[in-house]
Scaffold this active site. Structure first.
Site, PDB file in Angstrom:
ATOM      1  N   ASP A 332       0.806  -1.228   0.000  1.00  0.00           N
ATOM      2  CA  ASP A 332       0.000   0.000   0.000  1.00  0.00           C
ATOM      3  C   ASP A 332       0.833   1.270   0.000  1.00  0.00           C
ATOM      4  O   ASP A 332       0.365   2.321  -0.447  1.00  0.00           O
ATOM      5  CB  ASP A 332      -0.951  -0.002   1.206  1.00  0.00           C
ATOM      6  CG  ASP A 332      -2.072  -1.008   1.040  1.00  0.00           C
ATOM      7  OD1 ASP A 332      -2.260  -1.508  -0.086  1.00  0.00           O
ATOM      8  OD2 ASP A 332      -2.760  -1.301   2.027  1.00  0.00           O
ATOM      9  N   TYR A 416     -10.028  -1.057   2.511  1.00  0.00           N
ATOM     10  CA  TYR A 416      -9.526  -0.930   3.885  1.00  0.00           C
ATOM     11  C   TYR A 416      -9.240   0.523   4.248  1.00  0.00           C
ATOM     12  O   TYR A 416      -8.875   1.340   3.397  1.00  0.00           O
ATOM     13  CB  TYR A 416      -8.256  -1.755   4.073  1.00  0.00           C
ATOM     14  CG  TYR A 416      -8.499  -3.102   4.724  1.00  0.00           C
ATOM     15  CD1 TYR A 416      -8.879  -3.191   6.063  1.00  0.00           C
ATOM     16  CD2 TYR A 416      -8.369  -4.287   4.008  1.00  0.00           C
ATOM     17  CE1 TYR A 416      -9.104  -4.414   6.659  1.00  0.00           C
ATOM     18  CE2 TYR A 416      -8.605  -5.520   4.600  1.00  0.00           C
ATOM     19  CZ  TYR A 416      -8.970  -5.573   5.927  1.00  0.00           C
ATOM     20  OH  TYR A 416      -9.212  -6.787   6.523  1.00  0.00           O
ATOM     21  N   TYR A 418      -6.953   2.656   7.274  1.00  0.00           N
ATOM     22  CA  TYR A 418      -5.889   2.479   8.258  1.00  0.00           C
ATOM     23  C   TYR A 418      -5.630   3.795   8.985  1.00  0.00           C
ATOM     24  O   TYR A 418      -5.478   4.843   8.348  1.00  0.00           O
ATOM     25  CB  TYR A 418      -4.580   2.041   7.590  1.00  0.00           C
ATOM     26  CG  TYR A 418      -4.639   0.719   6.864  1.00  0.00           C
ATOM     27  CD1 TYR A 418      -4.451  -0.486   7.538  1.00  0.00           C
ATOM     28  CD2 TYR A 418      -4.874   0.681   5.490  1.00  0.00           C
ATOM     29  CE1 TYR A 418      -4.494  -1.695   6.868  1.00  0.00           C
ATOM     30  CE2 TYR A 418      -4.918  -0.527   4.806  1.00  0.00           C
ATOM     31  CZ  TYR A 418      -4.732  -1.718   5.502  1.00  0.00           C
ATOM     32  OH  TYR A 418      -4.778  -2.903   4.831  1.00  0.00           O
TER      33      TYR A 418
END
Length: 681
Positions: A332, A416, A418
């Site tokens: 990522d 996702y 984070y």
């Protein structure tokens, strides 16, 4: 060029005024901007980004099809920064990664805004060197590419899908798995999801069994894998719809966090001071939040601890070996540019209390600045009891509250989300924590699958890992440091231990880069002590900080796999290297489609000495995720991280001067009553 806080340099640059569409030319006007310059690590301003774009264009490196895959500050080397004094001239340099969307040619450019020069231009070989990070513009073109492909459209019809407007192709990093048709091509792999209507969350309806391999330069599907027609889960999972979630609960009473006298920290030109801590906030388009020159003020001395700290890479490898999903392993930071995915934070939602926000200025694909409001959140928070003792002899009862400074940012990468949190504590402790949340990747669930959980009827969520690598450029009380591995040593019954109760500690000095490639071992209590080579405490021992890992599993892919080759950093908990300003990323500079072997394996190949040297620690940690039904439709935060704790860095507890309370709710020397008030406070 003139530098320094009082004499900002002037840059004449061309700023884009309009596009001459017919001729394919850009027309510019000439303006003068004044980027304010106070420090070599000062973040790039919007004007500097414009100046960089114009400078690179002036040198004939930008065409109508050129995109800026990256444009950021080229940080000066450590000795230059440490030697800088206010008013000293500074060479402001930038690094740009240029991608020609028409040809696929990639160039890495280093340029000086101060000297108005292009210092170097390097053309990248995509086969051996990898590809630039994935661009937002490329993600947006994938929808058109796959929906224009007859094979992909037929695959949708085989699954009963006729309205392609409700299909959401999801472009994902291809990695490098030796697929012959992808060699040297700029590729993405595309899974697809279905919406029942535009506001329906598509993650609940994966169109499994089919994946398209897309060439982004030729703009076509180069291979279609149609492995199996699997049922598309029907149940909706719209976590933002009261019809799905039910009415909000009314039992939670408000919690108000106030600081009537304001926060205890100050911020000036990105430099934060809080209690004894001081550091500079940076923000990189790839790494996101960076902490520079983290130091502790000890009387009239400013004692360095960490020169630079950042999340340098992360990988999310999946466990499903099927023909449709074996390639899923996402970097990522390097493949998606984590800093570019930063969220704008909202008061009361992402941060509570007296907040200071830092905006981020980032370059977009055209090399133009874009502002991200409230990209970094800074606040302090109570953290329970710092220390406490009720003495049975003197009847003294003392309690102190712990407090920590929080520096955080959040990103969204596909499904996702984070959160990355740095915590600084009153007692000198440093902590890093990752909060993983968002929506798990989904598939059609195959009964009794060995590689996925069923999180809703017919809906699978493949097993996977989240592995993070933090780069810690250490500077514990000076440039020269050393690392010792500390372990529990159990002792057998014998003459020196007749009752078998004895245990001690084993210390092993790590003297070279090869010796310092290590794994955590919780059963051995394994930690690593980073000590100064020059400074000692009053007991005559080196001052030090201890890295305390959590010790969870490392990369689970087979060591001979392509994933392990590309994510070698994730196979070990600790790497220690000799400082080199060019060694920034644990998987290499261009990890997208890189064949592997770059980054840390290459860095340590020379096996340089690391004892009493300027060293960098690389720590990998993370979590194995076997998704639960409770993780659906949106996942409660899962935590992981590590701690840096002072060991002999201070001569005694550094928090003895913390007052017994900062509000009227905590009694001083209060005995039982004071304890009760403190508890409620």
């Amino acid at each position: 060029m003139r530098g320094g806080s009082d004499t900002p340099y002037l840059v004449a640059l061309r700023v884009q005024c309009l596009d001459d569409i017919g001729a394919g030319r850009r027309v510019y006007g000439v303006v003068t901007v004044t980027p304010v310059q106070t420090h070599p690590l000062q973040r790039l301003s919007a004007d500097e980004i414009r100046a960089a774009r114009a400078l690179i264009d002036d040198h004939g490196l930008v065409s109508a099809t050129t995109k800026f895959a990256l444009l950021g500050l080229e940080e000066p080397d450590k000795m230059t920064v440490l030697g800088h004094r206010p008013g000293d001239p500074v060479d402001r340099r930038v690094r740009a990664v240029l991608l020609d969307l028409a040809t696929g040619v990639t160039r890495i450019v280093l340029a000086s805004l101060s000297r108005r020069t292009v210092d170097s231009v390097e053309e990248v070989d995509p086969v051996t060197d990898g590809q630039p990070a994935i661009l937002l513009e490329e993600l947006m073109t994938v929808d058109e590419i796959v929906k224009a492909d007859p094979g992909w459209c037929e695959a949708m019809r085989r699954r009963g899908i006729t309205d392609l407007d409700l299909v959401r192709p999801c472009p994902l990093a291809a990695g490098n798995f030796g697929i012959p048709g992808e060699r040297g091509r700029r590729a993405l792999h595309v899974l697809s999801f279905l919406q029942h209507r535009p506001e329906d969350h598509a993650w609940a309806h994966p169109i499994d069994g089919v994946v398209a391999y897309v060439d982004l330069i030729e703009k076509k599907v180069i291979e279609l894998i149609d492995d199996a027609v699997l049922p598309i889960p029907e149940e909706e999972a719209n976590h933002d719809d009261p019809a799905y979630t039910g009415p909000p609960r009314t039992t939670l009473k408000p919690i108000e966090i106030t600081q009537p006298e304001g926060p205890s920290f100050t911020v000036e030109d990105d430099v934060v001071s809080w209690e004894n801590w001081t550091f500079r906030v940076g923000f990189d388009p790839r790494e996101g939040l960076v902490l520079h020159q983290l130091s502790w003020r000890d009387g009239d001395r400013l004692r360095p601890v960490v020169y630079r700290a950042s999340l340098a890479e992360m990988v999310v490898p999946y466990a499903d070996p099927s023909p449709v999903r074996f390639w899923q392993s996402y970097f990522d930071v390097g493949e998606y540019l984590l800093g570019q995915q930063v969220n704008s934070l909202e008061l009361g939602c992402d941060c509570l209390g007296e907040i200071h926000y830092f905006d981020a200025v980032l370059a977009d694909g055209d090399g133009e600045p874009r502002d991200v409001r409230n990209a970094v959140c800074l606040h302090e928070e109570d953290f329970g009891v710092l220390w406490k003792h009720t003495d049975i002899f003197t009847e003294s009862a003392e309690t102190r509250r712990q407090r920590r400074l929080v520096i955080s940012f959040f990103v969204t990468v596909g499904n996702y989300d984070y959160g990355f949190y740095w915590y600084l504590y009153l007692d000198g402790t440093i902590q890093f924590e990752v909060k993983a949340t968002g929506v798990v990747a989904t598939s059609s669930y195959k009964p009794d699958s060995a590689y996925a959980s069923e999180v809703a009827p017919g809906l699978g969520a493949p097993y996977h890992q989240h592995l993070y690598c933090v780069r810690l450029d250490m500077m514990v009380d000076g440039l020269d440091n050393a690392v010792d591995e500390m372990e529990i040593q159990q002792l057998p019954i014998g003459p020196a231990n007749p009752n078998g109760n004895a245990f001690t500690r084993r210390t092993t000095r790590l003297r070279s880069e090869a010796e310092a490639v290590r794994t955590a071992d919780p059963m051995a209590g394994r930690t690593w002590l980073i000590s100064s080579s020059d400074a000692t405490n009053r007991l005559g021992r080196p001052v030090a900080y201890e890295l305390r890992p959590e010790g969870r599993p490392l990369l689970l892919a087979d060591p001979a796999s392509a994933t392990a080759n590309r994510a070698a950093f994730a196979t070990k908990s600790l790497w220690v290297t000799r400082y080199d300003p060019a060694e920034r990323f644990p998987a290499g500079d261009l990890i997208n489609q890189h064949p592997g072997g770059a980054g840390l394996p290459a860095f340590v190949a020379a096996d340089r000495a690391i004892e009493d040297q300027d060293i960098v620690l690389w720590h990998t940690f993370g979590a194995v995720h076997y998704p639960r039904p409770e993780d659906w439709p949106v996942m409660p935060v899962e935590y992981c991280g590590f701690t840096l704790r002072p060991v002999g860095f201070f001569d005694r507890n550094p928090t003895l001067d913390v007052p017994s309370g900062t509000t009227d709710h905590c009694g001083h020397h209060g005995g039982q009553g004071g304890h009760e008030q403190h508890h409620h406070g």
